[in-house]
Design a protein around this motif. Sequence first.
Motif, PDB file in Angstrom:
ATOM      1  N   LYS A  69       0.812  -1.213   0.000  1.00  0.00           N
ATOM      2  CA  LYS A  69       0.000   0.000   0.000  1.00  0.00           C
ATOM      3  C   LYS A  69       0.850   1.269   0.000  1.00  0.00           C
ATOM      4  O   LYS A  69       0.317   2.374   0.032  1.00  0.00           O
ATOM      5  CB  LYS A  69      -0.919   0.012   1.229  1.00  0.00           C
ATOM      6  CG  LYS A  69      -2.001  -1.051   1.214  1.00  0.00           C
ATOM      7  CD  LYS A  69      -2.894  -0.908   2.430  1.00  0.00           C
ATOM      8  CE  LYS A  69      -4.031  -1.909   2.405  1.00  0.00           C
ATOM      9  NZ  LYS A  69      -4.923  -1.749   3.576  1.00  0.00           N
ATOM     10  N   GLU A 130      -4.034  -9.339   3.781  1.00  0.00           N
ATOM     11  CA  GLU A 130      -4.800  -8.658   2.744  1.00  0.00           C
ATOM     12  C   GLU A 130      -5.361  -9.652   1.731  1.00  0.00           C
ATOM     13  O   GLU A 130      -6.483  -9.481   1.238  1.00  0.00           O
ATOM     14  CB  GLU A 130      -3.917  -7.629   2.033  1.00  0.00           C
ATOM     15  CG  GLU A 130      -3.583  -6.419   2.877  1.00  0.00           C
ATOM     16  CD  GLU A 130      -4.819  -5.618   3.254  1.00  0.00           C
ATOM     17  OE1 GLU A 130      -5.664  -5.370   2.379  1.00  0.00           O
ATOM     18  OE2 GLU A 130      -4.955  -5.262   4.438  1.00  0.00           O
ATOM     19  N   ASN A 152     -10.563  -0.913  -0.339  1.00  0.00           N
ATOM     20  CA  ASN A 152      -9.154  -0.754   0.022  1.00  0.00           C
ATOM     21  C   ASN A 152      -8.945  -0.398   1.486  1.00  0.00           C
ATOM     22  O   ASN A 152      -7.816  -0.161   1.920  1.00  0.00           O
ATOM     23  CB  ASN A 152      -8.509   0.325  -0.860  1.00  0.00           C
ATOM     24  CG  ASN A 152      -8.469  -0.069  -2.321  1.00  0.00           C
ATOM     25  OD1 ASN A 152      -8.224  -1.227  -2.648  1.00  0.00           O
ATOM     26  ND2 ASN A 152      -8.735   0.879  -3.201  1.00  0.00           N
ATOM     27  N   SER A 153     -10.033  -0.350   2.252  1.00  0.00           N
ATOM     28  CA  SER A 153      -9.908  -0.017   3.665  1.00  0.00           C
ATOM     29  C   SER A 153      -9.507  -1.249   4.465  1.00  0.00           C
ATOM     30  O   SER A 153      -9.471  -2.370   3.945  1.00  0.00           O
ATOM     31  CB  SER A 153     -11.225   0.543   4.201  1.00  0.00           C
ATOM     32  OG  SER A 153     -12.197  -0.476   4.297  1.00  0.00           O
TER      33      SER A 153
END
Length: 215
Positions: A69, A130, A152-153
Amino acid sequence: MTELSNDFYVSVARNLCTLTDGQWEHKVDQYGNHTIVEAGSKLSLWFRAGGYGNEGKIKIGYDRPRDAKGEYVYVYHPMGGAKLDNPSINVSASKDALTVAKDIERRVLGACQNVHALVVKRIAENAEHEAKKLGLVTELAAICNAKVSNPNSSQPTINPYESINPRTDYRCGYGTITVGGDYAEIKLCSLPPALAKELTTVIVETIKKASNRTA
């Protein structure tokens, strides 16, 4: 401001190859920042020559990598739990490349390697987390025939009522499914009595079956 030549950085890298048996390379990024990187472990050291409060010196420190990220990860001491910062040293800018390489090997490299190992491990763990989260939220969204909110949180959500006729959905309550790494939180609210009983029956029976499988 102290200026160092490319040859100096290349020589430091070559001397570290000899001192450590590693494969060190000199790199320059798009902003002109100099690092030397060990090809196998990807451990990187940054250099800052001169600057305010560092006149006549070169500051050398661990260049912590970012995760997928683009974020830095925190790591902690395995024994005491204290957060580990990036190790660094100051050396005199008058020293030659071999002496600087020896200072790196003797004074800071071991600490950098220890922190780097923890950082690499944490990045891998985060990537695994993830991947699990993405897999679970994708499967649940397909079951609900719904899109994922905030994909994407750290905790993406799904509206399980999304595909239901909007004229009737609130007669059946409302809620969300929130997904973590290896878990999901299902929250249903304002269920009418008959539906609450039906869902409770299904949930309890399913939990019993799952409990028997893991006993």
